[in-house]
Design a protein around this motif. Structure first.
Motif, PDB file in Angstrom:
ATOM      1  N   ALA A 348       0.826  -1.215   0.000  1.00  0.00           N
ATOM      2  CA  ALA A 348       0.000   0.000   0.000  1.00  0.00           C
ATOM      3  C   ALA A 348       0.859   1.265   0.000  1.00  0.00           C
ATOM      4  O   ALA A 348       0.438   2.309  -0.520  1.00  0.00           O
ATOM      5  N   ARG A 349       2.054   1.181   0.564  1.00  0.00           N
ATOM      6  CA  ARG A 349       2.940   2.354   0.655  1.00  0.00           C
ATOM      7  C   ARG A 349       3.818   2.540  -0.580  1.00  0.00           C
ATOM      8  O   ARG A 349       4.513   3.554  -0.694  1.00  0.00           O
ATOM      9  N   ARG A 350       3.828   1.580  -1.485  1.00  0.00           N
ATOM     10  CA  ARG A 350       4.711   1.688  -2.648  1.00  0.00           C
ATOM     11  C   ARG A 350       4.353   2.898  -3.508  1.00  0.00           C
ATOM     12  O   ARG A 350       3.182   3.170  -3.759  1.00  0.00           O
ATOM     13  N   ILE A 351       5.360   3.586  -3.967  1.00  0.00           N
ATOM     14  CA  ILE A 351       5.117   4.688  -4.893  1.00  0.00           C
ATOM     15  C   ILE A 351       5.033   4.131  -6.315  1.00  0.00           C
ATOM     16  O   ILE A 351       5.596   3.084  -6.626  1.00  0.00           O
ATOM     17  N   LEU A 352       4.302   4.825  -7.189  1.00  0.00           N
ATOM     18  CA  LEU A 352       4.275   4.503  -8.610  1.00  0.00           C
ATOM     19  C   LEU A 352       5.415   5.261  -9.258  1.00  0.00           C
ATOM     20  O   LEU A 352       5.300   6.470  -9.508  1.00  0.00           O
ATOM     21  N   ILE A 353       6.505   4.567  -9.526  1.00  0.00           N
ATOM     22  CA  ILE A 353       7.722   5.280  -9.904  1.00  0.00           C
ATOM     23  C   ILE A 353       7.608   5.907 -11.284  1.00  0.00           C
ATOM     24  O   ILE A 353       8.346   6.843 -11.610  1.00  0.00           O
ATOM     25  N   ALA A 387       7.971  -1.109 -16.392  1.00  0.00           N
ATOM     26  CA  ALA A 387       7.986  -2.050 -15.277  1.00  0.00           C
ATOM     27  C   ALA A 387       9.297  -1.831 -14.537  1.00  0.00           C
ATOM     28  O   ALA A 387      10.226  -1.202 -15.060  1.00  0.00           O
ATOM     29  N   LEU A 388       9.379  -2.338 -13.323  1.00  0.00           N
ATOM     30  CA  LEU A 388      10.621  -2.154 -12.561  1.00  0.00           C
ATOM     31  C   LEU A 388      11.815  -2.770 -13.287  1.00  0.00           C
ATOM     32  O   LEU A 388      12.948  -2.321 -13.128  1.00  0.00           O
ATOM     33  N   LYS A 389      11.546  -3.811 -14.086  1.00  0.00           N
ATOM     34  CA  LYS A 389      12.629  -4.453 -14.833  1.00  0.00           C
ATOM     35  C   LYS A 389      13.309  -3.474 -15.776  1.00  0.00           C
ATOM     36  O   LYS A 389      14.511  -3.580 -16.048  1.00  0.00           O
ATOM     37  N   ASP A 390      12.559  -2.485 -16.285  1.00  0.00           N
ATOM     38  CA  ASP A 390      13.154  -1.474 -17.160  1.00  0.00           C
ATOM     39  C   ASP A 390      14.285  -0.724 -16.465  1.00  0.00           C
ATOM     40  O   ASP A 390      15.226  -0.256 -17.114  1.00  0.00           O
ATOM     41  N   LEU A 391      14.178  -0.598 -15.150  1.00  0.00           N
ATOM     42  CA  LEU A 391      15.164   0.191 -14.409  1.00  0.00           C
ATOM     43  C   LEU A 391      16.490  -0.538 -14.252  1.00  0.00           C
ATOM     44  O   LEU A 391      17.455   0.037 -13.738  1.00  0.00           O
ATOM     45  N   ASP A 392      16.562  -1.793 -14.681  1.00  0.00           N
ATOM     46  CA  ASP A 392      17.839  -2.518 -14.637  1.00  0.00           C
ATOM     47  C   ASP A 392      18.892  -1.832 -15.495  1.00  0.00           C
ATOM     48  O   ASP A 392      20.095  -2.004 -15.274  1.00  0.00           O
ATOM     49  N   THR A 393      18.446  -1.073 -16.485  1.00  0.00           N
ATOM     50  CA  THR A 393      19.396  -0.388 -17.373  1.00  0.00           C
ATOM     51  C   THR A 393      19.895   0.933 -16.791  1.00  0.00           C
ATOM     52  O   THR A 393      20.806   1.542 -17.358  1.00  0.00           O
ATOM     53  N   VAL A 394      19.310   1.367 -15.687  1.00  0.00           N
ATOM     54  CA  VAL A 394      19.679   2.649 -15.081  1.00  0.00           C
ATOM     55  C   VAL A 394      20.812   2.436 -14.078  1.00  0.00           C
ATOM     56  O   VAL A 394      20.652   1.675 -13.120  1.00  0.00           O
ATOM     57  N   PRO A 395      21.959   3.098 -14.266  1.00  0.00           N
ATOM     58  CA  PRO A 395      23.038   2.967 -13.276  1.00  0.00           C
ATOM     59  C   PRO A 395      22.601   3.520 -11.925  1.00  0.00           C
ATOM     60  O   PRO A 395      22.073   4.616 -11.833  1.00  0.00           O
ATOM     61  N   MET A 396      22.809   2.728 -10.890  1.00  0.00           N
ATOM     62  CA  MET A 396      22.501   3.166  -9.523  1.00  0.00           C
ATOM     63  C   MET A 396      23.188   2.226  -8.557  1.00  0.00           C
ATOM     64  O   MET A 396      23.697   1.156  -8.942  1.00  0.00           O
ATOM     65  N   LEU A 403      15.994  -0.561  -2.608  1.00  0.00           N
ATOM     66  CA  LEU A 403      14.924   0.364  -2.205  1.00  0.00           C
ATOM     67  C   LEU A 403      13.788   0.365  -3.223  1.00  0.00           C
ATOM     68  O   LEU A 403      12.608   0.371  -2.857  1.00  0.00           O
ATOM     69  N   ILE A 404      14.120   0.353  -4.481  1.00  0.00           N
ATOM     70  CA  ILE A 404      13.093   0.347  -5.520  1.00  0.00           C
ATOM     71  C   ILE A 404      12.291  -0.947  -5.475  1.00  0.00           C
ATOM     72  O   ILE A 404      11.058  -0.938  -5.573  1.00  0.00           O
ATOM     73  N   ARG A 405      12.981  -2.081  -5.320  1.00  0.00           N
ATOM     74  CA  ARG A 405      12.266  -3.362  -5.247  1.00  0.00           C
ATOM     75  C   ARG A 405      11.294  -3.396  -4.074  1.00  0.00           C
ATOM     76  O   ARG A 405      10.199  -3.960  -4.171  1.00  0.00           O
ATOM     77  N   VAL A 424       6.761 -11.449 -13.557  1.00  0.00           N
ATOM     78  CA  VAL A 424       6.972 -12.708 -14.262  1.00  0.00           C
ATOM     79  C   VAL A 424       6.057 -12.781 -15.489  1.00  0.00           C
ATOM     80  O   VAL A 424       6.433 -13.333 -16.531  1.00  0.00           O
ATOM     81  N   LEU A 425       4.855 -12.215 -15.383  1.00  0.00           N
ATOM     82  CA  LEU A 425       3.914 -12.255 -16.500  1.00  0.00           C
ATOM     83  C   LEU A 425       4.486 -11.574 -17.744  1.00  0.00           C
ATOM     84  O   LEU A 425       4.288 -12.032 -18.874  1.00  0.00           O
ATOM     85  N   ILE A 426       5.206 -10.479 -17.519  1.00  0.00           N
ATOM     86  CA  ILE A 426       5.734  -9.715 -18.653  1.00  0.00           C
ATOM     87  C   ILE A 426       6.769 -10.520 -19.418  1.00  0.00           C
ATOM     88  O   ILE A 426       6.857 -10.438 -20.653  1.00  0.00           O
ATOM     89  N   GLU A 427       7.544 -11.322 -18.715  1.00  0.00           N
ATOM     90  CA  GLU A 427       8.560 -12.132 -19.387  1.00  0.00           C
ATOM     91  C   GLU A 427       7.929 -13.149 -20.335  1.00  0.00           C
ATOM     92  O   GLU A 427       8.565 -13.593 -21.296  1.00  0.00           O
ATOM     93  N   GLU A 428       6.672 -13.522 -20.068  1.00  0.00           N
ATOM     94  CA  GLU A 428       6.005 -14.495 -20.933  1.00  0.00           C
ATOM     95  C   GLU A 428       5.676 -13.931 -22.319  1.00  0.00           C
ATOM     96  O   GLU A 428       5.369 -14.683 -23.239  1.00  0.00           O
ATOM     97  N   VAL A 429       5.721 -12.623 -22.471  1.00  0.00           N
ATOM     98  CA  VAL A 429       5.487 -12.016 -23.785  1.00  0.00           C
ATOM     99  C   VAL A 429       6.769 -11.413 -24.347  1.00  0.00           C
ATOM    100  O   VAL A 429       6.736 -10.609 -25.273  1.00  0.00           O
ATOM    101  N   GLY A 430       7.909 -11.803 -23.782  1.00  0.00           N
ATOM    102  CA  GLY A 430       9.186 -11.304 -24.283  1.00  0.00           C
ATOM    103  C   GLY A 430       9.663 -10.042 -23.620  1.00  0.00           C
ATOM    104  O   GLY A 430      10.399  -9.254 -24.230  1.00  0.00           O
ATOM    105  N   GLY A 431       9.264  -9.831 -22.368  1.00  0.00           N
ATOM    106  CA  GLY A 431       9.696  -8.648 -21.643  1.00  0.00           C
ATOM    107  C   GLY A 431       8.929  -7.403 -22.080  1.00  0.00           C
ATOM    108  O   GLY A 431       7.972  -7.463 -22.854  1.00  0.00           O
TER     109      GLY A 431
END
Length: 530
Positions: A348-353, A387-396, A403-405, A424-431
């Protein structure tokens, strides 16, 4: 599920040459379970005659894990070696599995179990895998033998579709941090008489189940408890006393079931043999149901009395055998309620990044530089969705990733009822790349001449068609059940709901972005869209 080349295909068959190489008896990587656990048996196995017809799919979430399975050693390779996997696990039980010949390998089995075999570790430092700090010392191969009363079943006894379904649900639970039997990989076996069958290999804390602690007493129970106390020592940091083990069992099971209920996964059934040692088991007839499942439904009632009573009964049985007492029902309820509340409040406390302000991102601990990089990424992504997976390309920093997870999600993944969908659902369509391609085709097929989408039903139909097409290209829907079971993960419908809501909220932006992206595509892709 991915392939060795790590291309974004979700499920691709991998073939190996014919081989005859079962593990020699003195090399079988297992404690002699028939001696450690009373009632366990031994099953002789032989090679499937023509291994050139076999293929595999595997769980890509294990790529970053510490793997020590024959054929998948992370010290040597990130992904399974298909030839070695088929050498070891491309097997079937012999016509008379109780008679072990020199050329046979072996698996162990529980009493009355025909189609599944197990290996089990016990010694300190010995394991099949370590996943997110959990030491996995149990390995189960399901489907290689005959179901009870059906003899050998040389073509196999488990649908490949069920193995795929089971693996996908276990991935959802892994993604949600729930202790579970993990579908590691599947050897797919083509058949003459039916659809493809599977040798389904799963990893777990232990291959034992809660019934092993409920249905035994005396020396049999003591042998099982001793085995588990030593087996779990690597995970908890010491060899627990019998009383400590009983307490740990109840607490760990309560945490696991709280995670399961929070994840909105409906269990296959609530029998005592369908619950492992503080972990979930068997998802071929389970369902990830974030819209319809009511948390707590599997705890009590039901045909088997619910999942809650089993660890309590096991702990009480251990206490009776060793002469101590404990109010294990109270312990379970306190731990379960605290864990479930924490998980719900955390979501409930998660922000929509993707929509968060700079201050909101600062409040969860992100640096100014990382925030700037995230904003830059958002401006470049088609439709502005991520999706949060997109942020894997962001240096941090690693701390910021954690914290993001733990403190963020995206509007694409947060449902109207507050549930956070598993990525996991997104990976089923190729990310996200594959999903954005599907969205492009859907919105272009649904838009009017003014670049607006007014007919939601037309959009929904187009989204379903585009996602199904994407999953077909990626192979994610290759193994379909032979009947309409309603089990597993309805990837298409869950993503349709989320995408439809996003698109209808700002349809002009989506159509404009899709047309702009189309102009940048090669001509062959333009023809495919139109």
């Amino acid at each position: 599920m991915k392939t060795k080349t790590l291309i974004p295909a979700v499920l691709v068959a991998m073939f190996a040459v014919k081989s005859l190489a079962t593990i020699e008896l003195n090399q079988v990587p297992s404690v002699q379970l028939n001696e450690v656990v009373p009632g366990s048996g031994v099953q002789a196995v032989e090679d499937i005659p023509d291994k050139s017809k076999l293929s595999i799919f595997y769980n890509d979430l294990l790529i970053q894990a510490d793997m020590k399975i024959p054929g998948w050693n992370s010290d040597q390779t990130l992904v399974p070696d298909e030839k070695d996997i088929l050498d070891v696990f491309g097997v079937r039980t012999t016509a008379n599995p109780m008679q072990i010949q020199p050329e046979n390998s072996i698996f162990y089995s529980g009493k009355g179990v025909g189609r599944s075999g197990v290996w089990e570790k016990e010694s300190a430092g010995d394991y099949f895998a370590i996943v997110n700090g959990k030491v996995l010392k149990g390995l189960t191969i399901k489907g290689y033998g005959g179901n009870a009363g059906k003899g050998q079943q040389p073509e196999g006894s488990l649908d490949a579709a069920e193995a795929y379904r089971d693996t996908l649900v276990s991935k959802v639970l892994m993604d949600k941090g729930v202790d579970t039997y993990i579908g590691a990989f599947t050897v797919v076996r083509p058949t003459v008489s039916s659809g493809p069958q599977a040798n389904f290999v799963r990893l777990s804390r232990s291959s034992l189940r809660m019934n092993d602690l409920i249905d035994r007493n005396g020396i049999e129970l003591r042998k099982v408890v001793d085995h588990l106390r030593f087996l779990i020592a690597d995970e908890v940091g010491k060899v627990m006393t019998e009383q400590e083990f009983a307490q740990w069992l109840v607490e760990r099971t309560a945490i696991t079931l709280a995670g399961k209920e929070h994840a909105r996964v409906k269990a296959s059934n609530d029998n005592k043999d369908n619950l492992g040692i503080g972990e979930l088991v068997d998802f071929g007839e389970a369902k990830y149901d974030p819209m319809g499942y009511k948390p707590g439904s599997d705890l009590t009632g039901g045909w088997g009395g619910g999942l809650r009573p089993h660890s309590i009964a096991a702990a009480n049985n251990i206490a009776k055998e060793y002469g101590f007492a404990g109010d294990f029902g109270v312990v379970f309820d306190q731990v379960y309620q605290a864990k479930f509340k924490m998980l719900e409040e955390k979501d409930a406390r998660r922000i929509l990044i993707d929509k968060a302000t700079v201050q909101e991102m600062k409040d969860i601990g992100l640096s100014d530089l990382t925030i700037k990089r995230i904003q830059n990424l958002k401006s470049q992504l088609r439709f502005g969705i991520l999706a949060l997976k997109d942020l894997d390309t962001v240096p941090m920093s690693s701390l910021e990733r954690k914290l993001i997870r733990n403190r963020a999600t995206t509007s694409l993944m947060k449902m109207a009822n507050g549930h956070i969908l598993s990525e996991v659902l997104i990976e089923e369509v190729g990310g996200m790349l594959g999903l954005r391609d599907a969205i492009s085709r859907a919105v272009l097929a649904s838009a009017n001449e003014n670049l607006f989408i007014q007919d939601k039903s037309k959009l929904d139909k187009a989204i379903v068609e585009a996602i199904n097409e994407q999953m077909t290209v990626k192979g994610a829907n290759r193994y379909q059940p032979r009947y309409n079971s309603g089990y597993g993960v309805n990837v298409v419908e869950l993503l349709r709901m989320q995408i439809s809501n996003e698109v209808m909220g700002r349809s002009f932006d989506f159509v404009y972005s899709a047309k702009l992206a189309l102009l940048k595509q090669p001509a062959i892709l333009c023809r495919k869209v139109f």
